[in-house]
Design a protein around this motif. Structure first.
Motif, PDB file in Angstrom:
ATOM      1  N   SER A   1      27.461 -45.892  46.761  1.00 17.21           N
ATOM      2  CA  SER A   1      26.582 -45.859  47.936  1.00 17.21           C
ATOM      3  C   SER A   1      26.110 -47.267  48.267  1.00 17.21           C
ATOM      4  O   SER A   1      26.048 -48.136  47.396  1.00 17.21           O
ATOM      5  N   PHE A   2      25.782 -47.462  49.504  1.00 15.25           N
ATOM      6  CA  PHE A   2      25.221 -48.739  49.935  1.00 15.25           C
ATOM      7  C   PHE A   2      24.446 -48.514  51.223  1.00 15.25           C
ATOM      8  O   PHE A   2      24.559 -47.468  51.859  1.00 15.25           O
ATOM      9  N   ASN A   3      23.664 -49.497  51.608  1.00 15.18           N
ATOM     10  CA  ASN A   3      22.836 -49.399  52.806  1.00 15.18           C
ATOM     11  C   ASN A   3      23.556 -50.000  54.004  1.00 15.18           C
ATOM     12  O   ASN A   3      24.170 -51.071  53.902  1.00 15.18           O
ATOM     13  N   THR A   4      23.467 -49.322  55.135  1.00 14.50           N
ATOM     14  CA  THR A   4      24.088 -49.821  56.351  1.00 14.50           C
ATOM     15  C   THR A   4      23.299 -49.312  57.556  1.00 14.50           C
ATOM     16  O   THR A   4      22.388 -48.497  57.422  1.00 14.50           O
ATOM     17  N   TRP A   5      23.661 -49.789  58.739  1.00 12.87           N
ATOM     18  CA  TRP A   5      22.981 -49.413  59.979  1.00 12.87           C
ATOM     19  C   TRP A   5      23.612 -48.159  60.568  1.00 12.87           C
ATOM     20  O   TRP A   5      24.822 -47.956  60.475  1.00 12.87           O
TER      21      TRP A   5
END
Length: 326
Positions: A74-78
């Motif tokens: 998982s990772f953070n994105t817009w």
């Protein structure tokens, strides 16, 4: 001494505002403040929408393949719509054009999954001049001789790729030096991926889109965006139009592809990238069986293959296969 009495002009300067004037000014002030409040509210709502940021579960193998991230799924994105990401996409569009201007050939290969084939050069078979590599399929044959796994990663096709080949890799070939007559030199590689995301206990489902540029295995630029709770199909990333002279039947024109051989002198591609400024991947035009004005498309109309892109993305390209002969 003679004392002058104040004249009419002096008396007029001493007068105040009338009740009517005060009422008009008050009404105008209320209108200005009301418009300002509405504008501020609209900007605030849009700011919230365009800065939605969160965690997405794209999978450890995907993140490692795309960005070299290790041991994370998982990772953070817009989330879409995002106008910061849209600006990045526009900057990458200009970079893509610059790469084309320096290219001798552009070969776009559709694929069904991820690719780890990112060469800086592709060896030519003995006694095979580079000018004989004149179609994506011909390039795939040469690439598979160097990297055998390419035959299972990329889809050999003419015109429209199959529906499941919703990703693509675009090889930008630059002129080779005289000291490199037996190879095709790869200036850079562009990868376009639109993948479904199932989500997790604390992460949303939807569609994750990523466009990346590599020089060899090195990632140089990218933009990405996540379409939350949107499982819409994006359609083909690339459609290839060969020269009309090849639509003569025989081995060079398999059944069902003649209507895609439309180029008068030089073959070209239609290409689409996902648009971060669009709130959804769903098409905004007519149904896939109709044109933009609503008229039905004939069964042999080439637009049936990509009519789903109507209103879906502003990032549309017409890419020459051989920019050097334009």
């Amino acid at each position: 001494m003679k004392v002058l009495s104040p004249g009419p002009s002096h008396r007029s300067r001493c007068r105040g505002f009338s009740l009517v004037e005060l009422a008009c000014v008050s009404a105008l002030s209320m209108g200005v403040f009301g418009a300002a409040v509405l504008a501020f509210r609209a900007i605030s709502i849009q700011q919230t929408r365009s800065t939605h940021y969160g965690q997405v579960t794209a999978g450890a193998e995907t993140l490692n393949n795309f960005y070299g991230l290790q041991n994370t799924a998982s990772f953070n994105t817009w989330f879409a719509p995002n106008y910061g990401r849209a600006i990045q996409a526009e900057e990458m569009r200009e970079l893509f054009y610059a790469d084309q201007e320096s290219a001798s050939a552009v070969f776009a290969l559709p694929r069904t999954g991820r690719s780890n084939i990112r060469p800086t050069a592709v060896a030519l078979p003995p006694r095979t001049p580079g000018r004989l590599v004149d179609t994506p399929n011909a390039f795939l044959s040469v690439l598979a001789a160097t990297a055998p796994e390419a035959a299972s990663i990329f889809t050999a096709t003419e015109g429209l790729p199959p529906a499941q080949a919703a990703q693509a890799s675009v090889f930008i070939i630059q002129p080779s030096l005289n000291s490199e007559p037996d190879q095709l030199t790869v200036r850079c590689l562009w990868e376009i991926d639109i993948i479904p995301v199932a989500g997790g206990p604390s992460t949303p489902s939807g569609t994750y889109a990523s466009v990346r540029r590599y020089v060899g295995p090195t990632l140089t630029r990218y933009y990405d965006v996540f379409y939350k709770n949107d499982a819409s199909a994006f359609g083909p990333v690339v459609v290839h139009f060969e020269r009309a002279a090849r639509a003569t039947g025989g081995a060079t024109s398999p059944a069902g592809t003649s209507h895609l051989k439309r180029a008068a002198g030089s073959p070209f591609y239609f290409m689409w990238w996902p648009d971060p400024a669009a709130p959804t991947l769903r098409p905004h035009g007519g149904t896939p069986a109709t044109s933009l004005n609503g008229s039905p498309l004939a069964s042999d109309d080439v637009r049936l293959g990509y009519a789903g892109h109507y209103g879906q993305s502003s990032l549309f390209f017409v890419v020459p296969m051989f920019p050097c002969i334009q």
